[in-house]
Design a protein around this motif. Structure first.
Motif, PDB file in Angstrom:
ATOM      1  N   VAL A 174      -4.319  -2.335   3.988  1.00 24.51           N
ATOM      2  CA  VAL A 174      -3.156  -2.978   5.131  1.00 24.51           C
ATOM      3  C   VAL A 174      -4.216  -3.067   6.351  1.00 24.51           C
ATOM      4  O   VAL A 174      -4.091  -3.534   7.078  1.00 24.51           O
ATOM      5  CB  VAL A 174      -1.521  -2.133   5.221  1.00 24.51           C
ATOM      6  CG1 VAL A 174      -1.202  -2.747   6.548  1.00 24.51           C
ATOM      7  CG2 VAL A 174      -0.893  -2.225   3.636  1.00 24.51           C
ATOM      8  N   VAL A 175      -4.516  -1.334   6.986  1.00 25.96           N
ATOM      9  CA  VAL A 175      -5.146  -2.106   7.966  1.00 25.96           C
ATOM     10  C   VAL A 175      -6.791  -2.510   7.597  1.00 25.96           C
ATOM     11  O   VAL A 175      -7.120  -3.567   8.848  1.00 25.96           O
ATOM     12  CB  VAL A 175      -6.174  -0.428   7.801  1.00 25.96           C
ATOM     13  CG1 VAL A 175      -6.874  -0.289   9.527  1.00 25.96           C
ATOM     14  CG2 VAL A 175      -4.940   0.320   9.009  1.00 25.96           C
TER      15      VAL A 175
ATOM     16  N   GLY B 136       1.999 -10.267   0.002  1.00 29.40           N
ATOM     17  CA  GLY B 136       3.443 -10.964   0.358  1.00 29.40           C
ATOM     18  C   GLY B 136       3.671 -10.809   1.715  1.00 29.40           C
ATOM     19  O   GLY B 136       3.941 -11.098   2.820  1.00 29.40           O
ATOM     20  N   LEU B 137       2.529  -9.313   1.850  1.00 26.07           N
ATOM     21  CA  LEU B 137       2.945  -8.775   3.704  1.00 26.07           C
ATOM     22  C   LEU B 137       1.788  -9.943   4.395  1.00 26.07           C
ATOM     23  O   LEU B 137       2.203 -10.071   5.183  1.00 26.07           O
ATOM     24  CB  LEU B 137       2.105  -7.045   2.914  1.00 26.07           C
ATOM     25  CG  LEU B 137       1.842  -6.597   4.563  1.00 26.07           C
ATOM     26  CD1 LEU B 137       2.640  -6.782   6.079  1.00 26.07           C
ATOM     27  CD2 LEU B 137       0.916  -5.901   4.880  1.00 26.07           C
TER      28      LEU B 137
ATOM     29  N   MET C  39       7.899  -5.956  13.576  1.00 23.93           N
ATOM     30  CA  MET C  39       8.410  -5.131  12.362  1.00 23.93           C
ATOM     31  C   MET C  39       8.495  -5.505  10.674  1.00 23.93           C
ATOM     32  O   MET C  39       9.252  -6.127  10.795  1.00 23.93           O
ATOM     33  CB  MET C  39       8.557  -4.072  12.932  1.00 23.93           C
ATOM     34  CG  MET C  39       8.854  -3.872  14.379  1.00 23.93           C
ATOM     35  SD  MET C  39       9.644  -2.299  14.621  1.00 23.93           S
ATOM     36  CE  MET C  39       9.065  -1.476  16.537  1.00 23.93           C
ATOM     37  N   VAL C  40       7.419  -4.680  10.635  1.00 23.86           N
ATOM     38  CA  VAL C  40       7.664  -5.738   8.261  1.00 23.86           C
ATOM     39  C   VAL C  40       8.126  -3.973   7.735  1.00 23.86           C
ATOM     40  O   VAL C  40       7.006  -3.239   7.882  1.00 23.86           O
ATOM     41  CB  VAL C  40       6.192  -7.147   8.411  1.00 23.86           C
ATOM     42  CG1 VAL C  40       5.136  -5.973   8.972  1.00 23.86           C
ATOM     43  CG2 VAL C  40       6.581  -6.636   6.694  1.00 23.86           C
ATOM     44  N   ASN C  41       8.336  -4.116   6.994  1.00 17.54           N
ATOM     45  CA  ASN C  41       8.332  -3.361   5.964  1.00 17.54           C
ATOM     46  C   ASN C  41       9.184  -3.436   4.412  1.00 17.54           C
ATOM     47  O   ASN C  41       9.081  -4.589   4.014  1.00 17.54           O
ATOM     48  CB  ASN C  41       9.913  -2.338   6.220  1.00 17.54           C
ATOM     49  CG  ASN C  41      10.573  -2.874   5.961  1.00 17.54           C
ATOM     50  OD1 ASN C  41      11.312  -3.727   7.120  1.00 17.54           O
ATOM     51  ND2 ASN C  41      11.796  -2.163   4.975  1.00 17.54           N
TER      52      ASN C  41
ATOM     53  N   ASP D 158       9.870  -5.950  -3.006  1.00 15.61           N
ATOM     54  CA  ASP D 158       9.218  -5.260  -4.803  1.00 15.61           C
ATOM     55  C   ASP D 158       8.199  -4.716  -3.826  1.00 15.61           C
ATOM     56  O   ASP D 158       7.348  -4.533  -3.938  1.00 15.61           O
ATOM     57  CB  ASP D 158       8.678  -6.860  -5.724  1.00 15.61           C
ATOM     58  CG  ASP D 158       9.641  -7.285  -5.793  1.00 15.61           C
ATOM     59  OD1 ASP D 158      10.237  -6.831  -6.272  1.00 15.61           O
ATOM     60  OD2 ASP D 158       9.677  -9.298  -6.162  1.00 15.61           O
ATOM     61  N   ALA D 159       8.199  -4.398  -2.474  1.00 13.93           N
ATOM     62  CA  ALA D 159       7.016  -3.855  -1.813  1.00 13.93           C
ATOM     63  C   ALA D 159       7.370  -2.435  -2.002  1.00 13.93           C
ATOM     64  O   ALA D 159       8.689  -2.067  -1.040  1.00 13.93           O
ATOM     65  CB  ALA D 159       6.479  -4.823  -0.210  1.00 13.93           C
TER      66      ALA D 159
END
Length: 227
Positions: A45-46, A198-199, A151-153, A187-188
């Motif tokens: 992710v980073v 998707g992220l 903000m995303v989760n 689905d994450a």
């Protein structure tokens, strides 16, 4: 992407830095997940956020918190990591004294540190928090939140449920002058395994909205492989 060593409060800070040669380029700092649960600056992710800012013309820095990789020191459960992040941002800004703007981004534990740094540095004008651990750490210091951000989760995150992130965002939305967007990736899980595309669709879309779409790069852009 050159390796750099920054003199930090606990000793050497190991980092990776992309310098944007164009004059007056903006800067961005990216913070990694929890050091005691495998978080490093090479987290997927980073790394992908680092590249998202790079291709938009930012000078970008990511680094290992104290005690991670070749960074010296020991895990400090927050205060020391915040000091590391502040030192890294000082280095980034000193190296880019003419930068017109500054962004910060973090994943999980790194997003908690990022938001604390945001409160201390008024020059930070945008943020991205991925899987902010709103159920594990106190975010009440965001009163008010000084900048707009995302903000995303993950919808299947068993570490930080969507309800916790949504509750944090709703509290921040009652404040004036800052707009906090919220998105959930279907689905994450907490690590966005097999859902990185998707992220990044969400993050790229948000950055396009705030900054404009990146200019096409001449030839093939070199992209470092993430660990």
């Amino acid at each position: 992407m050159p390796e750099v060593n920054i003199s930090g409060p606990a000793g050497r800070i190991e980092a990776r830095y992309h310098h944007q040669p164009a004059a007056n380029s903006p800067v961005a700092l990216i913070l990694h997940p929890h050091p005691q649960f495998g978080g490093t600056m090479n987290n997927q992710v980073v790394y992908h956020m680092y590249y998202a800012f790079q291709k938009r013309g930012f000078s970008v820095l990511r680094f290992n918190f104290r005690g991670v990789g070749r960074s010296e020191g020991l895990f400090d459960n927050g205060p020391g990591e915040l000091a590391d992040a502040a030192t890294a941002l000082d280095w980034l800004q000193a190296y880019n004294a003419d930068a017109p703007s500054c962004w910060i981004a973090g994943a999980s534990f790194g997003s908690w540190i990022a938001m604390q740094l945001l409160m201390r540095r008024p020059e930070i004008e945008g943020f991205i928090c991925v899987a902010p651990p709103a159920n594990l750490y106190d975010f009440s210091f965001l009163a008010p939140c000084p900048s707009s951000g995302l903000m995303v989760n993950g919808a299947k995150d068993r570490v930080v449920p969507t309800e916790s992130v949504r509750g944090l965002v709703e509290r921040l939305k009652t404040q004036k002058d800052a707009i906090v967007d919220h998105a959930t990736v279907p689905d994450a899980n907490h690590f966005f395994e097999d859902q990185m595309e998707g992220l990044m669709e969400v993050i790229d879309g948000y950055l396009d909205k705030r900054l404009g779409k990146p200019r096409p790069q001449k030839g093939k852009a070199k992209k470092e492989s993430a660990a």
